[in-house]
Design an enzyme around this catalytic site. Structure first.
Site, PDB file in Angstrom:
ATOM      1  NE  ARG A 165      -1.687  -4.124  -7.862  1.00  0.00           N
ATOM      2  CZ  ARG A 165      -1.822  -2.800  -7.895  1.00  0.00           C
ATOM      3  NH1 ARG A 165      -2.568  -2.225  -8.823  1.00  0.00           N
ATOM      4  NH2 ARG A 165      -1.203  -2.037  -7.011  1.00  0.00           N
ATOM      5  CG  HIS A 225      -1.302  -1.626  -1.868  1.00  0.00           C
ATOM      6  ND1 HIS A 225      -0.190  -2.203  -2.471  1.00  0.00           N
ATOM      7  CD2 HIS A 225      -1.635  -0.559  -2.658  1.00  0.00           C
ATOM      8  CE1 HIS A 225       0.117  -1.516  -3.560  1.00  0.00           C
ATOM      9  NE2 HIS A 225      -0.726  -0.520  -3.685  1.00  0.00           N
ATOM     10  CD  GLN A 244       0.668   3.664  -2.189  1.00  0.00           C
ATOM     11  OE1 GLN A 244       0.581   3.204  -3.314  1.00  0.00           O
ATOM     12  NE2 GLN A 244       1.203   4.860  -1.952  1.00  0.00           N
ATOM     13  CG  ASP A 299      -7.723   3.538  -1.683  1.00  0.00           C
ATOM     14  OD1 ASP A 299      -7.590   3.965  -2.849  1.00  0.00           O
ATOM     15  OD2 ASP A 299      -7.621   2.321  -1.395  1.00  0.00           O
ATOM     16  CB  CYS A 302      -2.503   4.648  -2.413  1.00  0.00           C
ATOM     17  SG  CYS A 302      -4.132   3.980  -2.845  1.00  0.00           S
ATOM     18  NE  ARG A 336       4.021   1.453  -4.309  1.00  0.00           N
ATOM     19  CZ  ARG A 336       3.022   0.865  -4.985  1.00  0.00           C
ATOM     20  NH1 ARG A 336       1.954   1.564  -5.308  1.00  0.00           N
ATOM     21  NH2 ARG A 336       3.070  -0.421  -5.301  1.00  0.00           N
TER      22      ARG A 336
HETATM   23  N1  NVA Z   1      -7.989   0.080  -2.697  1.00  0.00           N
HETATM   24  C1  NVA Z   1      -7.548   0.236  -4.060  1.00  0.00           C
HETATM   25  C2  NVA Z   1      -6.085   0.559  -4.106  1.00  0.00           C
HETATM   26  C3  NVA Z   1      -5.524   0.755  -5.484  1.00  0.00           C
HETATM   27  C4  NVA Z   1      -4.042   1.000  -5.490  1.00  0.00           C
HETATM   28  C5  NVA Z   1      -7.848  -1.033  -4.835  1.00  0.00           C
HETATM   29  O1  NVA Z   1      -7.632  -2.119  -4.293  1.00  0.00           O
HETATM   30  O2  NVA Z   1      -8.311  -0.937  -5.977  1.00  0.00           O
HETATM   31  N1   CP Z   2      -1.195   2.953  -5.734  1.00  0.00           N
HETATM   32  C1   CP Z   2      -1.078   1.918  -6.591  1.00  0.00           C
HETATM   33  O1   CP Z   2      -0.764   0.775  -6.204  1.00  0.00           O
HETATM   34  O2   CP Z   2      -1.271   2.252  -7.888  1.00  0.00           O
HETATM   35  P1   CP Z   2      -1.422   1.266  -9.138  1.00  0.00           P
HETATM   36  O3   CP Z   2      -2.737   0.547  -8.980  1.00  0.00           O
HETATM   37  O4   CP Z   2      -1.373   2.152 -10.328  1.00  0.00           O
HETATM   38  O5   CP Z   2      -0.285   0.271  -9.112  1.00  0.00           O
END
Ligand code: NVA
Ligand code: CP
Length: 304
Positions: free
Chosen positions: A105, A132, A135, A220, A260, A288
């Site tokens: 990540r 992502h 997800q 989101d 998500c 997930r």
């Molecule tokens: N769009 C959000 C998703 C978090 C799971 C981010 O990138 O922070």
């Molecule tokens: N939806 C998601 O990826 O959550 P986290 O940021 O908690 O991993």
């Protein structure tokens, strides 16, 4: 040794492979709930590199790997040499020489691409600024469990043209559904990605028009990780883009809505919808675990 397969976007798997993966995720979920011993990969190790925060991704990968009989290792740039400037390419070569799977990540999507190019084991994208995909596996699994195939359905994205939105564009292509994106001007997803999927994807700036007749509504956060300083500016730009009862009243009957998580009640989604007893948002989060177990199993089996 066969060529190393990665999962950096949904386009790394064919539509048939993705369908199979969702079916397998549902099977693994049933078996897990029935108490089955799923330790089919003893001794396998997953390295998880987190340059951004996470609850769901970390817990689901770590729990999933343990349930499969393996081990997951949490690594962050702060306490590895990644944060002190060791090149991604060198880190990929070294880390992949000791583990069986790597999940990353991070910020730039190019980082997971560069890591994968120098990794001798499969690399999984656990979220980048652009995509992502894990997800989406959970979201599609959730849809299939509640409503069957998503092919031919109408999906409405409400909010930022971010990593989740762009993953929905790839999903529209791979799972064959129609996607309407309701976002404020200036917050559209990547123009080339939209153009490449013009047969299925349309931008509609008015959220109520975009939601008309939709089978699924997805939203989101307005400010993603890394955009914290834009929160106020974004809250103003996105004020009309809330998933709430009024917006859902425009959708097809029996429409579902997803998020998500983490969510901000009263911003991108109303508290009323978040806390509705019938919401599938919590299934989406739980899935997930099951979807990523299916993903790890697929990637590990491909190397036997
Ligand atoms: N769009 C959000 C998703 C978090 C799971 C981010 O990138 O922070
Ligand atoms: N939806 C998601 O990826 O959550 P986290 O940021 O908690 O991993």
């Amino acid at each position: 040794m066969p060529e190393t397969r990665h999962f950096l976007t949904l386009l790394d798997f064919s539509p048939a492979e993705l369908d199979q993966l969702i079916t397998r995720a549902i099977e693994l979920k049933r078996a897990h709930k029935a108490g089955a011993d799923q330790r089919t990969f003893p001794g396998k190790v997953l390295a998880m590199i987190f340059a951004k925060s996470s609850t769901r991704t970390r817990v689901s990968f770590e729990a999933g790997m343990a349930q499969l009989g393996g081990h997951a290792m949490f690594l962050s740039p702060q306490d590895t040499q990644l944060g002190r400037g060791e090149p991604i390419e060198d880190s990929a070569r070294v880390i992949s020489s000791m583990v069986d799977l790597v999940m990353i990540r991070t910020f730039g999507h190019d980082i997971v691409e560069r890591f994968a190019a120098h990794s001798s084991v499969p690399v999984i994208n656990g979220l980048t600024d652009d995509y992502h995909p894990c997800q989406l596996l959970a979201d599609i699994q959730t849809w299939v469990e509640h409503r069957g195939s998503i092919a031919g359905k109408s999906v409405c994205w409400v909010g930022d043209g971010n990593n989740m939105c762009q993953s929905y564009i790839n999903a529209a292509r791979q799972f064959d559904f129609e996607l309407r994106i309701a976002c404020p001007k200036g917050f559209e997803p990547n123009e080339r990605l939209v153009a490449a999927n013009a047969a299925r994807v349309r931008i509609e700036h008015d959220p109520l028009l975009a939601a008309a007749g939709a089978d699924l509504v997805v939203t989101d956060v307005w400010a993603s990780m890394g955009q914290e300083e834009e929160q106020l500016k974004r809250a103003r730009a996105f004020a009309r883009y809330q998933v709430n009862a009024e917006l859902m009243s425009r959708t097809a009957s029996g429409a579902l809505y997803m998020h998500c998580l983490p969510a901000h009640r009263g911003e991108e989604i109303s508290a009323e919808l978040m806390d509705a007893p019938a919401t599938v948002i919590w299934d989406e989060a739980e899935n997930r675990l099951h979807a990523q177990k299916a993903l790890m199993e697929t990637l590990l089996l491909a190397r036997r």
